[in-house]
Design a protein around this motif. Structure first.
Motif, PDB file in Angstrom:
ATOM      1  N   LEU A 133       0.761  -1.269  -0.123  1.00 11.62           N
ATOM      2  CA  LEU A 133       0.048  -0.038   0.090  1.00 11.62           C
ATOM      3  C   LEU A 133       0.772   1.284  -0.042  1.00 11.62           C
ATOM      4  N   TYR A 134       0.635   2.067  -1.000  1.00 12.99           N
ATOM      5  CA  TYR A 134       1.192   3.400  -1.080  1.00 12.99           C
ATOM      6  C   TYR A 134       0.420   4.530  -0.775  1.00 12.99           C
ATOM      7  N   ARG A 135       1.042   5.681  -0.281  1.00 12.11           N
ATOM      8  CA  ARG A 135       0.453   7.157  -0.028  1.00 12.11           C
ATOM      9  C   ARG A 135       0.982   8.050  -0.846  1.00 12.11           C
ATOM     10  N   LEU A 136       0.338   8.821  -1.587  1.00 12.46           N
ATOM     11  CA  LEU A 136       0.866  10.157  -2.275  1.00 12.46           C
ATOM     12  C   LEU A 136       1.361  11.166  -1.505  1.00 12.46           C
ATOM     13  N   ARG A 137       2.670  11.518  -1.610  1.00  8.23           N
ATOM     14  CA  ARG A 137       3.310  12.403  -0.663  1.00  8.23           C
ATOM     15  C   ARG A 137       3.204  13.863  -1.719  1.00  8.23           C
ATOM     16  N   LEU A 260       3.714  -6.527  -5.315  1.00  6.85           N
ATOM     17  CA  LEU A 260       5.237  -6.621  -4.972  1.00  6.85           C
ATOM     18  C   LEU A 260       6.120  -7.561  -5.993  1.00  6.85           C
ATOM     19  N   ALA A 261       5.373  -8.119  -6.799  1.00  3.48           N
ATOM     20  CA  ALA A 261       6.242  -8.957  -7.825  1.00  3.48           C
ATOM     21  C   ALA A 261       6.391  -8.371  -9.139  1.00  3.48           C
ATOM     22  N   ASN A 262       5.941  -7.154  -9.225  1.00  3.35           N
ATOM     23  CA  ASN A 262       6.257  -6.300 -10.124  1.00  3.35           C
ATOM     24  C   ASN A 262       6.902  -4.945  -9.917  1.00  3.35           C
ATOM     25  N   PRO A 263       8.312  -5.483 -10.269  1.00  2.84           N
ATOM     26  CA  PRO A 263       9.122  -4.063  -9.635  1.00  2.84           C
ATOM     27  C   PRO A 263       8.802  -2.982 -10.590  1.00  2.84           C
ATOM     28  N   THR A 264       8.430  -3.136 -11.883  1.00  4.73           N
ATOM     29  CA  THR A 264       8.390  -1.897 -12.958  1.00  4.73           C
ATOM     30  C   THR A 264       7.299  -0.880 -12.111  1.00  4.73           C
ATOM     31  N   SER A 265       6.082  -1.517 -11.751  1.00  3.25           N
ATOM     32  CA  SER A 265       5.129  -0.652 -11.463  1.00  3.25           C
ATOM     33  C   SER A 265       5.222  -0.060 -10.089  1.00  3.25           C
ATOM     34  N   ASN A 266       6.158  -0.792  -9.155  1.00  2.00           N
ATOM     35  CA  ASN A 266       6.605  -0.267  -7.877  1.00  2.00           C
ATOM     36  C   ASN A 266       7.488   0.913  -8.024  1.00  2.00           C
ATOM     37  N   ALA A 267       8.410   0.968  -9.020  1.00  2.00           N
ATOM     38  CA  ALA A 267       9.215   1.882  -9.197  1.00  2.00           C
ATOM     39  C   ALA A 267       8.627   3.209  -9.937  1.00  2.00           C
ATOM     40  N   LEU A 268       7.630   2.911 -10.661  1.00  2.00           N
ATOM     41  CA  LEU A 268       6.932   3.871 -11.388  1.00  2.00           C
ATOM     42  C   LEU A 268       6.313   4.598 -10.409  1.00  2.00           C
ATOM     43  N   TYR A 269       5.414   4.194  -9.360  1.00  2.00           N
ATOM     44  CA  TYR A 269       4.547   5.084  -8.645  1.00  2.00           C
ATOM     45  C   TYR A 269       5.394   5.845  -7.438  1.00  2.00           C
ATOM     46  N   GLN A 270       6.529   5.109  -7.035  1.00  2.00           N
ATOM     47  CA  GLN A 270       7.591   5.976  -6.309  1.00  2.00           C
ATOM     48  C   GLN A 270       8.111   7.132  -7.030  1.00  2.00           C
ATOM     49  N   ARG A 271       8.345   7.134  -8.547  1.00  2.00           N
ATOM     50  CA  ARG A 271       8.477   8.342  -9.203  1.00  2.00           C
ATOM     51  C   ARG A 271       7.736   9.160  -9.247  1.00  2.00           C
ATOM     52  N   GLY A 273       5.586  10.005  -6.931  1.00  2.00           N
ATOM     53  CA  GLY A 273       5.531  10.486  -5.635  1.00  2.00           C
ATOM     54  C   GLY A 273       4.742   9.664  -4.578  1.00  2.00           C
ATOM     55  N   TYR A 274       4.420   8.457  -4.661  1.00  2.00           N
ATOM     56  CA  TYR A 274       4.038   7.650  -3.776  1.00  2.00           C
ATOM     57  C   TYR A 274       5.221   7.092  -2.695  1.00  2.00           C
ATOM     58  N   ARG A 275       4.848   6.894  -1.416  1.00  2.00           N
ATOM     59  CA  ARG A 275       5.731   6.169  -0.492  1.00  2.00           C
ATOM     60  C   ARG A 275       4.930   5.115   0.012  1.00  2.00           C
ATOM     61  N   PRO A 276       5.685   3.968   0.668  1.00  2.00           N
ATOM     62  CA  PRO A 276       5.295   2.796   1.145  1.00  2.00           C
ATOM     63  C   PRO A 276       4.455   3.311   2.546  1.00  2.00           C
ATOM     64  N   VAL A 277       3.323   2.512   2.758  1.00  2.00           N
ATOM     65  CA  VAL A 277       2.645   2.719   3.903  1.00  2.00           C
ATOM     66  C   VAL A 277       2.622   1.230   4.690  1.00  2.00           C
TER      67      VAL A 277
END
Length: 292
Positions: A133-137, A260-271, A273-277
């Protein structure tokens, strides 16, 4: 009512009267419970299937500590529990003869419950997915954007949305528990809940959705780009657009889940501005094979 302080009911209003304040107290961690119960209230208790939903609240010393729901044929959905509470719940449900296809919840809660359920029932427990779960910063709009523009989906896009919803459900292994595609598309169109990215010639190439705001939180879901159109920046652009829309509409929390098995989408959302919760897990339960 179930023993050991769990109050189980099929009455949604009764459940929300008891557990609503608890769910609203941590809107990010409880996003699924908040959005699903709100949808059931507005669209009917059987929007996910023919079975009757079940809701539950764990109350001790006059205070709600946890909640659960299940909308057949879906998994049991849990808010965070202590290890002792998760084992107790599995034991109580097993004694009642409950039939569960699986469980979903915060990582430790889900894994502890799944292990206890397998021990009590003899079922085989299989990890379905681990999610974060990510939250937008601070929103960062991708630059340069891909060619084209965002557009809120309308009734003319209904067939496209239905098709993509089915493809999305199949891609994440949830086709057996997804909503009716037509009803899903109609509900999203009614409140402007899907935004498309379209190319300069007007061809839709990606979509991102927003759940209605409940307790100040909005969740980005689903995000889908057909396989042959991926890697061109469409998903990032349309996700950034719906994230901007949510903040502009006054959302206190803008959330999303990733596999979490998809590193592409996890990296994309962090770029963006989303941060892990928090990390979550889903398990499927299968009958043990009959002895030979």
């Amino acid at each position: 009512m179930m023993d050991r302080d769990w109050h189980i009911t099929g009455d949604l209003d009764q459940f929300l009267t008891r557990a609503g304040e608890f769910l609203r107290s941590r809107p990010a961690l409880h996003t699924v419970h908040l959005t699903v119960t709100a949808a059931l209230r507005s669209r009917g208790l059987r929007m996910y299937g023919e079975g009757d939903p079940v809701f539950g609240a764990l109350e001790r010393d006059g205070e709600v500590r946890a909640a659960l729901f299940r909308t057949p044929p879906g998994r049991l959905m849990l808010t965070p529990l202590t290890a002792e509470e998760a084992v107790e719940l599995a034991s109580q449900l097993a004694l009642r003869g409950a039939e569960l296809p699986g469980v979903m919840g915060e990582l430790d809660t889900a894994s502890t419950f799944a292990e206890a359920w397998a021990s009590r029932t003899g079922a085989l427990s299989e990890l379905h997915a681990r999610q974060r779960l990510y939250r937008l910063r601070d929103l960062t709009i991708p630059y340069p954007p891909p060619p084209g523009r965002p557009r809120v989906a309308t009734a003319k896009d209904r067939e496209q949305l239905m098709r993509w919803y089915v493809e999305f459900a199949e891609a994440i292994g949830e086709s057996g528990t997804s909503q009716n595609p037509g009803e899903w598309a109609d509900s999203r169109i009614a409140y402007g809940g899907i935004t498309l990215w379209e190319t300069p010639d007007g061809t839709p190439v990606s979509m991102a959705g927003l759940t209605p705001k409940v307790a100040g939180q909005v969740r980005v879901a689903p995000v889908y780009t057909p396989a042959d159109l991926r890697g061109r920046g469409y998903a990032g652009a349309v996700t950034a657009e719906v994230s901007r829309m949510a903040k502009a509409a006054g959302a206190d929390e803008v959330l999303l889940f990733t596999d979490l098995a998809n590193p592409t989408s996890n990296a994309l959302y962090q770029r963006i501005g989303y941060r892990p919760v928090e990390d979550f897990a889903g398990y499927d339960f299968h009958p043990a094979p009959a002895p030979r």
